[in-house]
Design a protein around this motif. Structure first.
Motif, PDB file in Angstrom:
ATOM      1  N   THR A  87      -5.127   6.566 -12.921  1.00 39.78           N
ATOM      2  CA  THR A  87      -5.067   7.710 -14.084  1.00 39.78           C
ATOM      3  C   THR A  87      -4.061   8.475 -14.049  1.00 39.78           C
ATOM      4  OG1 THR A  87      -6.827   8.942 -13.316  1.00 39.78           O
ATOM      5  CG2 THR A  87      -7.571   7.147 -14.847  1.00 39.78           C
ATOM      6  N   ARG A  88      -3.191   8.283 -13.113  1.00 40.64           N
ATOM      7  CA  ARG A  88      -1.825   9.102 -12.680  1.00 40.64           C
ATOM      8  C   ARG A  88      -0.771   8.723 -13.733  1.00 40.64           C
ATOM      9  NH1 ARG A  88      -4.401  13.074 -12.320  1.00 40.64           N
ATOM     10  NH2 ARG A  88      -5.952  11.593 -13.008  1.00 40.64           N
ATOM     11  N   ALA A  89      -0.815   7.598 -14.079  1.00 39.05           N
ATOM     12  CA  ALA A  89      -0.056   6.995 -15.194  1.00 39.05           C
ATOM     13  C   ALA A  89      -0.082   7.509 -16.332  1.00 39.05           C
ATOM     14  CB  ALA A  89       0.061   5.638 -14.812  1.00 39.05           C
ATOM     15  N   ARG A  90       1.023   7.858 -17.166  1.00 38.65           N
ATOM     16  CA  ARG A  90       1.326   8.319 -18.533  1.00 38.65           C
ATOM     17  C   ARG A  90       1.572   7.104 -19.154  1.00 38.65           C
ATOM     18  NH1 ARG A  90       5.140  12.664 -18.352  1.00 38.65           N
ATOM     19  NH2 ARG A  90       4.670  13.155 -16.356  1.00 38.65           N
ATOM     20  N   GLU A  91       2.599   6.164 -18.814  1.00 35.50           N
ATOM     21  CA  GLU A  91       3.143   5.239 -19.548  1.00 35.50           C
ATOM     22  C   GLU A  91       2.748   3.765 -19.150  1.00 35.50           C
ATOM     23  OE1 GLU A  91       7.262   6.085 -20.107  1.00 35.50           O
ATOM     24  OE2 GLU A  91       6.722   8.302 -20.470  1.00 35.50           O
ATOM     25  N   GLU A  92       2.993   3.640 -17.655  1.00 35.22           N
ATOM     26  CA  GLU A  92       2.751   2.194 -17.155  1.00 35.22           C
ATOM     27  C   GLU A  92       2.178   2.564 -15.713  1.00 35.22           C
ATOM     28  OE1 GLU A  92       5.762  -1.684 -16.581  1.00 35.22           O
ATOM     29  OE2 GLU A  92       6.745   0.132 -16.799  1.00 35.22           O
ATOM     30  N   LEU A  93       1.394   1.535 -15.595  1.00 30.88           N
ATOM     31  CA  LEU A  93       0.784   1.311 -13.900  1.00 30.88           C
ATOM     32  C   LEU A  93       0.973   0.124 -13.705  1.00 30.88           C
ATOM     33  CD1 LEU A  93      -1.155   2.180 -11.762  1.00 30.88           C
ATOM     34  CD2 LEU A  93      -3.053   1.191 -13.343  1.00 30.88           C
ATOM     35  N   ILE A  94       1.404  -0.145 -12.414  1.00 27.65           N
ATOM     36  CA  ILE A  94       1.759  -1.296 -11.799  1.00 27.65           C
ATOM     37  C   ILE A  94       1.053  -1.530 -10.472  1.00 27.65           C
ATOM     38  CG2 ILE A  94       3.493  -2.949 -10.913  1.00 27.65           C
ATOM     39  CD1 ILE A  94       5.578  -1.438 -12.778  1.00 27.65           C
ATOM     40  N   MET A  95       0.209  -2.423 -10.167  1.00 26.62           N
ATOM     41  CA  MET A  95      -0.452  -2.534  -9.207  1.00 26.62           C
ATOM     42  C   MET A  95      -0.025  -3.848  -8.264  1.00 26.62           C
ATOM     43  SD  MET A  95      -4.181  -1.029  -9.863  1.00 26.62           S
ATOM     44  CE  MET A  95      -4.418  -1.725 -11.387  1.00 26.62           C
ATOM     45  N   THR A  96      -0.079  -3.757  -7.072  1.00 28.95           N
ATOM     46  CA  THR A  96       0.352  -5.019  -6.270  1.00 28.95           C
ATOM     47  C   THR A  96      -0.581  -5.347  -5.252  1.00 28.95           C
ATOM     48  OG1 THR A  96       1.814  -3.943  -4.532  1.00 28.95           O
ATOM     49  CG2 THR A  96       2.843  -4.738  -6.818  1.00 28.95           C
ATOM     50  N   CYS A  97      -0.851  -6.504  -4.789  1.00 24.35           N
ATOM     51  CA  CYS A  97      -1.540  -6.823  -3.894  1.00 24.35           C
ATOM     52  C   CYS A  97      -1.020  -8.290  -3.237  1.00 24.35           C
ATOM     53  CB  CYS A  97      -3.158  -6.904  -4.131  1.00 24.35           C
ATOM     54  SG  CYS A  97      -3.640  -8.299  -5.116  1.00 24.35           S
ATOM     55  N   ALA A  98      -1.195  -8.521  -1.962  1.00 28.80           N
ATOM     56  CA  ALA A  98      -1.024  -9.859  -1.451  1.00 28.80           C
ATOM     57  C   ALA A  98      -2.396 -10.456  -1.171  1.00 28.80           C
ATOM     58  CB  ALA A  98      -0.465  -9.723  -0.146  1.00 28.80           C
TER      59      ALA A  98
END
Length: 138
Positions: A87-98
């Motif tokens: 919820t820190r993202a105002r416009e875009e949240l990108i999450m990555t994982c392997a």
């Protein structure tokens, strides 16, 4: 300057100060600034774009693997921290994982957070993995 010298920066990171970023009164950040912080350090802050790297099973929630002296992760606290980060993202949240994604994402509808699979490069593509020690072969 946020830190007087490299030693002060390393101490700040190594000893986990109250926040990952030493805030200077009245400082305004330019659009090209990147802020690195923990989920704990992000509380109360917002950014146009947020990257959460390592949103994989075993990392979020953190699994200790039975190391001596460490108890099991508090799942409700880990979920709350993950929510804080998201919820820190105002416009875009990108999450990555392997590998396998965090089980916390099972609660997020696919239409809200679409998943993408990275294209795996093969030897046939002509790409070569660089080695830290390539310079020694010369």
């Amino acid at each position: 300057l946020l830190h007087k010298n490299m030693e002060e920066l390393v101490d700040c990171i190594a000893f986990g100060r109250e926040s990952d970023l030493k805030r200077c009164g009245g400082k305004t950040w330019t659009a090209d600034a990147v802020t690195l912080m923990t989920l704990h350090g992000s509380k109360g802050l917002e950014y146009p774009v947020v990257f959460i790297n390592g949103a994989g099973k075993g990392l979020v929630p953190l699994e200790y693997g039975g190391h001596a002296g460490r108890g099991a992760a508090d799942i409700s606290e880990e979920r709350r921290l993950f929510y804080v980060g998201m919820t820190r993202a105002r416009e875009e949240l990108i999450m990555t994982c392997a590998g396998e994604e965090t089980p916390f994402l099972a609660d997020v509808p696919e239409e809200t957070a679409p998943r993408e699979q990275a294209r795996i490069r093969t030897q046939e593509s002509g790409m070569r993995q660089l080695s830290l020690f390539d310079w020694m072969k010369q």
